[in-house]
Design a protein around this motif. Structure first.
Motif, PDB file in Angstrom:
ATOM      1  N   HIS A   1       9.753 -12.205  10.056  1.00 26.27           N
ATOM      2  CA  HIS A   1       8.699 -11.195  10.205  1.00 26.27           C
ATOM      3  C   HIS A   1       7.438 -11.766  10.842  1.00 26.27           C
ATOM      4  O   HIS A   1       6.320 -11.423  10.472  1.00 26.27           O
TER       5      HIS A   1
ATOM      6  N   LEU B   1      19.363  -5.068   1.730  1.00 25.95           N
ATOM      7  CA  LEU B   1      18.390  -5.563   0.760  1.00 25.95           C
ATOM      8  C   LEU B   1      17.109  -4.749   0.779  1.00 25.95           C
ATOM      9  O   LEU B   1      16.523  -4.453  -0.265  1.00 25.95           O
ATOM     10  N   TYR B   2      16.685  -4.345   1.977  1.00 23.22           N
ATOM     11  CA  TYR B   2      15.422  -3.629   2.121  1.00 23.22           C
ATOM     12  C   TYR B   2      15.524  -2.130   1.857  1.00 23.22           C
ATOM     13  O   TYR B   2      14.501  -1.478   1.658  1.00 23.22           O
TER      14      TYR B   2
ATOM     15  N   LEU C   1       5.595  -4.651   8.448  1.00 19.91           N
ATOM     16  CA  LEU C   1       6.244  -3.447   7.935  1.00 19.91           C
ATOM     17  C   LEU C   1       5.703  -2.199   8.625  1.00 19.91           C
ATOM     18  O   LEU C   1       6.456  -1.263   8.914  1.00 19.91           O
TER      19      LEU C   1
ATOM     20  N   PRO D   1      15.778   1.334   0.142  1.00 22.15           N
ATOM     21  CA  PRO D   1      15.343   1.742  -1.210  1.00 22.15           C
ATOM     22  C   PRO D   1      16.506   2.220  -2.060  1.00 22.15           C
ATOM     23  O   PRO D   1      17.539   2.600  -1.540  1.00 22.15           O
TER      24      PRO D   1
ATOM     25  N   TYR E   1      20.138  -8.095   5.267  1.00 22.51           N
ATOM     26  CA  TYR E   1      18.727  -7.789   5.058  1.00 22.51           C
ATOM     27  C   TYR E   1      18.478  -6.287   5.044  1.00 22.51           C
ATOM     28  O   TYR E   1      17.657  -5.781   4.253  1.00 22.51           O
TER      29      TYR E   1
ATOM     30  N   ALA F   1       7.656  -4.150  -2.802  1.00 19.08           N
ATOM     31  CA  ALA F   1       9.044  -4.112  -3.269  1.00 19.08           C
ATOM     32  C   ALA F   1       9.952  -5.057  -2.487  1.00 19.08           C
ATOM     33  O   ALA F   1      10.929  -5.573  -3.036  1.00 19.08           O
ATOM     34  N   THR F   2       9.642  -5.293  -1.215  1.00 21.99           N
ATOM     35  CA  THR F   2      10.537  -6.060  -0.353  1.00 21.99           C
ATOM     36  C   THR F   2      10.028  -7.447   0.000  1.00 21.99           C
ATOM     37  O   THR F   2      10.813  -8.306   0.412  1.00 21.99           O
TER      38      THR F   2
ATOM     39  N   ILE G   1       8.047  -7.933   2.505  1.00 22.24           N
ATOM     40  CA  ILE G   1       7.736  -7.914   3.934  1.00 22.24           C
ATOM     41  C   ILE G   1       6.222  -7.768   4.099  1.00 22.24           C
ATOM     42  O   ILE G   1       5.624  -6.870   3.498  1.00 22.24           O
TER      43      ILE G   1
ATOM     44  N   ASN H   1      14.644  -0.230   8.186  1.00 22.50           N
ATOM     45  CA  ASN H   1      15.243  -1.387   7.530  1.00 22.50           C
ATOM     46  C   ASN H   1      16.143  -2.197   8.457  1.00 22.50           C
ATOM     47  O   ASN H   1      16.285  -3.413   8.288  1.00 22.50           O
TER      48      ASN H   1
ATOM     49  N   THR I   1       6.150  -0.384  -0.331  1.00 23.47           N
ATOM     50  CA  THR I   1       7.380  -0.967   0.204  1.00 23.47           C
ATOM     51  C   THR I   1       7.220  -2.456   0.453  1.00 23.47           C
ATOM     52  O   THR I   1       8.155  -3.238   0.249  1.00 23.47           O
ATOM     53  N   SER I   2       6.043  -2.870   0.867  1.00 25.14           N
ATOM     54  CA  SER I   2       5.778  -4.294   1.050  1.00 25.14           C
ATOM     55  C   SER I   2       5.902  -5.036  -0.277  1.00 25.14           C
ATOM     56  O   SER I   2       6.500  -6.119  -0.350  1.00 25.14           O
TER      57      SER I   2
END
Length: 256
Positions: free
Chosen positions: A128, A253-254, A94, A256, A250, A86-87, A89, A116, A83-84
């Motif tokens: 962040h 955006l985050y 995260l 999935p 955001y 992909a985003t 973050i 999210n 996930t980090s």
């Protein structure tokens, strides 16, 4: 990107989180639109076997989960890494967002807050935990500390005289918003939580700050998968509609 917004009118009424630059807004700014999709992180299977912490050490109002395990260890490492990537973050932040969502899903399942949404707030408030060259260390501590402008009534800001002797915000004259989730000291004194079980509730620690934000949002909004609940929670955290729209952007955006 707009960094954390100013102490809004809601701050005087609810003791919400804090500010960086923008002025106070009136109540006519409330209202952001639709509730955002709340997404769930993947639980680390290793955390499922942890025993519940002693009940006497975890009052119901504290918002702790059923595991006697630090917040950052609740989400599956593979999920955090993927996930980090992909985003964008950072993984340590995260882990805090995901862990807080997992913990709240057990302690307040009716809330439905997603990681999210917490990440959306973290993005707006402090990038962040990286605003101004700061970083979230592996320990979860944010260094250098992120401290907002003095809330001295100038330039449209609310005037909030010092409430903590400068202990959190390094200012003994005026309060300032502090930490990656930007809480004012007075609010932290009422709601601050110890998410990593080190015996200290610290707004400059990413886990403590994010868990406190999650508990605060659930307390204010109730059920965050509804439009009314989500908007109520976010406007209690910071009132302007512009703020809610940015957080929502955001969060989408985050997702999935």
């Amino acid at each position: 990107m707009t960094l954390g917004v100013g102490v809004a009118a809601a701050s005087l009424l609810t003791g919400c989180a804090g500010s960086f630059f923008s002025p106070a807004y009136g109540e006519d700014e409330v209202g952001s639109g639709d509730a955002q999709v709340q997404t769930e992180p993947e639980l680390d299977p290793a955390a499922e076997g942890y025993p519940a912490a002693p009940a006497q050490a975890l009052p119901e109002s504290a918002g702790y989960g059923i595991w006697d395990v630090p917040l950052a260890e609740l989400a599956a490492p593979a999920w955090v890494q993927a996930t980090s990537e992909a985003t964008g973050i950072p993984t340590r932040a995260l882990s805090a967002y995901a862990g807080a969502a997992i913990r709240v899903s057990e302690t307040r399942p009716e809330c439905g807050i997603g990681w999210n949404t917490l990440a959306g707030i973290g993005a707006v408030e402090s990038r962040h935990g990286t605003y101004g060259g700061s970083q979230v260390l592996d320990s979860g501590q944010v260094e250098p500390r992120i401290i907002g402008v003095p809330l001295d009534g100038s330039a449209g800001f609310l005037a909030i005289p010092d409430t903590d002797g400068g202990a959190l915000d390094e200012d003994a004259e005026w309060d300032r918003a502090v930490g990656p989730m930007q809480f004012i000291p007075e609010t932290w004194a009422k709601f601050g939580q110890d998410a990593n079980f080190d015996g200290v509730a610290d707004p400059h620690h990413i886990d403590d700050a994010v868990q406190t934000a999650a508990a605060y949002l659930c307390e204010r909004g109730g059920e965050l998968t509804s439009d009314d609940g989500w908007n109520t929670a976010i406007s209690a955290y910071n009132l302007p509609a512009e703020y809610a729209r940015e957080v929502a952007g955001y969060a989408v955006l985050y997702a999935p």
